[in-house]
Design an enzyme around this catalytic site. Structure first.
Site, PDB file in Angstrom:
ATOM      1  N   LEU A  21       0.882  -1.159   0.000  1.00  0.00           N
ATOM      2  CA  LEU A  21       0.000   0.000   0.000  1.00  0.00           C
ATOM      3  C   LEU A  21       0.927   1.218   0.000  1.00  0.00           C
ATOM      4  O   LEU A  21       1.614   1.478   0.981  1.00  0.00           O
ATOM      5  CB  LEU A  21      -0.853  -0.048   1.275  1.00  0.00           C
ATOM      6  CG  LEU A  21      -1.940   0.986   1.444  1.00  0.00           C
ATOM      7  CD1 LEU A  21      -2.990   0.880   0.349  1.00  0.00           C
ATOM      8  CD2 LEU A  21      -2.622   0.797   2.809  1.00  0.00           C
ATOM      9  N   GLY A  48       5.023  -4.758  -7.852  1.00  0.00           N
ATOM     10  CA  GLY A  48       5.324  -5.015  -9.265  1.00  0.00           C
ATOM     11  C   GLY A  48       4.166  -5.437 -10.145  1.00  0.00           C
ATOM     12  O   GLY A  48       3.764  -4.719 -11.065  1.00  0.00           O
ATOM     13  N   GLU A 198      20.793  -4.847 -11.176  1.00  0.00           N
ATOM     14  CA  GLU A 198      20.331  -6.230 -11.027  1.00  0.00           C
ATOM     15  C   GLU A 198      21.106  -7.206 -11.913  1.00  0.00           C
ATOM     16  O   GLU A 198      21.469  -8.302 -11.476  1.00  0.00           O
ATOM     17  CB  GLU A 198      18.827  -6.315 -11.335  1.00  0.00           C
ATOM     18  CG  GLU A 198      17.974  -5.650 -10.262  1.00  0.00           C
ATOM     19  CD  GLU A 198      16.558  -5.326 -10.703  1.00  0.00           C
ATOM     20  OE1 GLU A 198      15.725  -5.030  -9.818  1.00  0.00           O
ATOM     21  OE2 GLU A 198      16.278  -5.327 -11.921  1.00  0.00           O
ATOM     22  N   LEU A 233      18.582   1.029 -18.362  1.00  0.00           N
ATOM     23  CA  LEU A 233      19.718   1.786 -17.817  1.00  0.00           C
ATOM     24  C   LEU A 233      19.266   3.166 -17.354  1.00  0.00           C
ATOM     25  O   LEU A 233      19.952   4.171 -17.601  1.00  0.00           O
ATOM     26  CB  LEU A 233      20.792   1.901 -18.908  1.00  0.00           C
ATOM     27  CG  LEU A 233      21.264   0.558 -19.516  1.00  0.00           C
ATOM     28  CD1 LEU A 233      21.956   0.760 -20.844  1.00  0.00           C
ATOM     29  CD2 LEU A 233      22.184  -0.158 -18.529  1.00  0.00           C
ATOM     30  N   ASP A 264       8.013  -1.070 -13.868  1.00  0.00           N
ATOM     31  CA  ASP A 264       6.753  -1.807 -14.036  1.00  0.00           C
ATOM     32  C   ASP A 264       6.013  -1.343 -15.289  1.00  0.00           C
ATOM     33  O   ASP A 264       5.408  -2.139 -16.005  1.00  0.00           O
ATOM     34  CB  ASP A 264       5.843  -1.602 -12.812  1.00  0.00           C
ATOM     35  CG  ASP A 264       6.510  -2.045 -11.524  1.00  0.00           C
ATOM     36  OD1 ASP A 264       7.308  -3.002 -11.568  1.00  0.00           O
ATOM     37  OD2 ASP A 264       6.248  -1.427 -10.472  1.00  0.00           O
TER      38      ASP A 264
HETATM   39  N1  LIG Z   1      15.964   9.765 -16.295  1.00  0.00           N
HETATM   40  C1  LIG Z   1      15.096   9.150 -17.112  1.00  0.00           C
HETATM   41  N2  LIG Z   1      14.659   9.755 -18.256  1.00  0.00           N
HETATM   42  C2  LIG Z   1      13.790   9.147 -19.074  1.00  0.00           C
HETATM   43  N3  LIG Z   1      13.309   7.916 -18.859  1.00  0.00           N
HETATM   44  C3  LIG Z   1      13.710   7.245 -17.762  1.00  0.00           C
HETATM   45  C4  LIG Z   1      14.621   7.820 -16.827  1.00  0.00           C
HETATM   46  N4  LIG Z   1      14.827   6.927 -15.821  1.00  0.00           N
HETATM   47  C5  LIG Z   1      14.068   5.823 -16.120  1.00  0.00           C
HETATM   48  N5  LIG Z   1      13.393   6.010 -17.276  1.00  0.00           N
HETATM   49  C6  LIG Z   1      12.458   5.089 -17.951  1.00  0.00           C
HETATM   50  O1  LIG Z   1      12.096   4.015 -17.099  1.00  0.00           O
HETATM   51  C7  LIG Z   1      12.597   2.762 -17.579  1.00  0.00           C
HETATM   52  C8  LIG Z   1      13.034   1.875 -16.430  1.00  0.00           C
HETATM   53  O2  LIG Z   1      13.970   2.570 -15.620  1.00  0.00           O
HETATM   54  P1  LIG Z   1      15.142   1.887 -14.774  1.00  0.00           P
HETATM   55  O3  LIG Z   1      16.207   1.454 -15.706  1.00  0.00           O
HETATM   56  O4  LIG Z   1      15.512   2.856 -13.730  1.00  0.00           O
HETATM   57  O5  LIG Z   1      14.486   0.565 -14.207  1.00  0.00           O
HETATM   58  P2  LIG Z   1      13.736   0.250 -12.835  1.00  0.00           P
HETATM   59  O6  LIG Z   1      13.194  -1.117 -12.958  1.00  0.00           O
HETATM   60  O7  LIG Z   1      12.743   1.345 -12.551  1.00  0.00           O
HETATM   61  O8  LIG Z   1      14.946   0.281 -11.821  1.00  0.00           O
HETATM   62  P3  LIG Z   1      15.115  -0.448 -10.384  1.00  0.00           P
HETATM   63  O9  LIG Z   1      14.323  -1.732 -10.431  1.00  0.00           O
HETATM   64  O10 LIG Z   1      16.601  -0.686 -10.251  1.00  0.00           O
HETATM   65  O11 LIG Z   1      14.561   0.526  -9.407  1.00  0.00           O
HETATM   66  C9  LIG Z   1      13.723   3.166 -18.538  1.00  0.00           C
HETATM   67  O12 LIG Z   1      13.975   2.190 -19.524  1.00  0.00           O
HETATM   68  C10 LIG Z   1      13.145   4.454 -19.146  1.00  0.00           C
HETATM   69  O13 LIG Z   1      12.178   4.155 -20.132  1.00  0.00           O
HETATM   70 MG   LIG Z   2      12.931  -2.617 -11.512  1.00  0.00          MG
END
Ligand SMILES: Nc1ncnc2c1ncn2[C@@H]1O[C@H](COP(=O)(O)OP(=O)(O)OP(=O)(O)O)[C@@H](O)[C@H]1O
Ligand SMILES: [Mg+2]
Length: 320
Positions: A21, A48, A198, A233, A264
């Site tokens: 929540l 998730g 990861e 990334l 997600d």
């Molecule tokens: N600074 C940013 N600018 C634009 N898009 C972003 C940015 N950060 C994240 N995203 C979007 O969110 C997606 C997922 O982000 P990220 O790589 O941080 O994975 P995550 O699963 O949220 O990370 P974690 O599980 O480690 O918290 C990226 O592929 C991109 O599309």
């Molecule tokens: Mg993630």
């Protein structure tokens, strides 16, 4: 106005064994030793798989969300899911559904995220969860297992889900980390979506260079651990490794307000487009678009459909 008919799609089941929540609010500055007066608060059903279900629904698709719930927080969680009209099946548990707490610091734009561990689940409870999944897996469809495992749940839980999916002709998608991810990969899945941290943890490497990132993602495809590996990334782009090769995409330049739910959202758009019969490359563009559309929205808010479709078109045209 005519109601739009969602495109035909294969069914998707999402699984959230450790939902949260989500409580979010804001304060001027986070300082120790003071009472921190906060602004208004907001409650969201997070975790998730449920986030994946909510984004799929926003993008015009549908899922069946399987999740655990217990205690007064679990009750509040169920009501929020019902209010969003997300088709769901609940596994009742003895413990209380956890809460997560997100605070936006208005003076700096920084965000603080407090993520709790989740209630202990008994053997009977996680077995009941697996049995419910086994009985609901859509034949020829998709199962998305995403998020951390609460205490008491064995690390091979997602591997067991992957096995059940395969036995029923469904494709399994896993977003997890550590040994839960490793065990699922050993079983073999359709898609994983690790972040650099990861995937680096999995290989015991920092994966700082593009070459090392491609090598790591491709290795999982080559040894049959996953058909597709979408390595995200953050703001630095994303890489999709598949049997047919490697695709790299930049992320669109957007104003970053909150990254909660970005991964997600990425997963939701990917699986929805694949379930709608689109190619992995098209699904990958939609996924990057949805992740980036979610970081544009504040706090726990997820992406808006118009933003996703606009960014998706821009990525297809190579405009970003
Ligand atoms: N600074 C940013 N600018 C634009 N898009 C972003 C940015 N950060 C994240 N995203 C979007 O969110 C997606 C997922 O982000 P990220 O790589 O941080 O994975 P995550 O699963 O949220 O990370 P974690 O599980 O480690 O918290 C990226 O592929 C991109 O599309
Ligand atoms: Mg993630």
């Amino acid at each position: 106005m005519e109601a739009s008919i969602p495109p035909a799609m294969q069914p998707i089941l999402t699984l959230t064994v450790n939902p949260a929540l989500d409580v979010s609010t804001s304060t001027d500055r986070v300082i120790s030793g003071h009472k921190l007066r906060c602004g208004s608060s907001r409650l969201d059903p997070g975790g998730g798989g449920v986030n994946v279900a909510r984004v799929v629904q926003r993008l015009g698709g549908q899922t069946l969300a399987v999740y655990t719930a217990g205690g007064p927080t679990g009750e509040a969680y169920r009501r929020l899911i019902e209010a969003e009209r997300i088709p769901s099946l609940v596994v009742p548990i003895q413990g209380s559904t956890r809460q997560d707490f997100t605070v936006d610091e208005t003076a700096t734009g920084e965000q603080f995220r407090f993520v709790l561990e989740g209630p202990e689940m008994s053997d009977a409870e996680w077995h009941a969860c697996l049995a419910l999944v086994a009985g609901s897996i859509p034949v020829g469809g998709y199962v998305v297992a995403s998020g951390s495992l609460p205490p008491g749940v064995p690390q091979d839980f997602y591997a067991r889900v992957a096995r059940l999916a395969r036995e029923r002709g469904a494709r399994c998608i896993v977003d997890a980390s550590g040994s839960a991810l490793a065990e699922a990969l050993a079983e073999g899945v359709f898609l994983v979506k690790p972040s650099r941290r990861e995937l680096g943890l999995h290989f015991g490497a920092t994966l700082e260079t593009y070459e090392s990132q491609v090598a790591a993602a491709s290795a999982l495809v080559a040894d049959g651990s996953a058909e597709h590996v979408a390595l995200t990334l953050g703001g630095e782009g994303a890489v999709l490794a598949s049997k047919s090769g490697v695709t790299r995409l930049p992320v669109p330049q957007v104003q970053v307000r909150s990254t909660v739910g970005a991964g997600d959202s990425f997963l939701a758009a990917f699986v929805l487009r694949i379930a709608q019969g689109r190619s992995p490359e098209a699904a990958f563009r939609a996924a990057v678009a949805a992740g980036s559309a979610t970081v544009m929205t504040p706090a726990t808010e997820l992406c808006h459909r118009e933003d996703v479709e606009r960014l998706e078109t821009e990525l297809a045209a190579g405009l970003t």
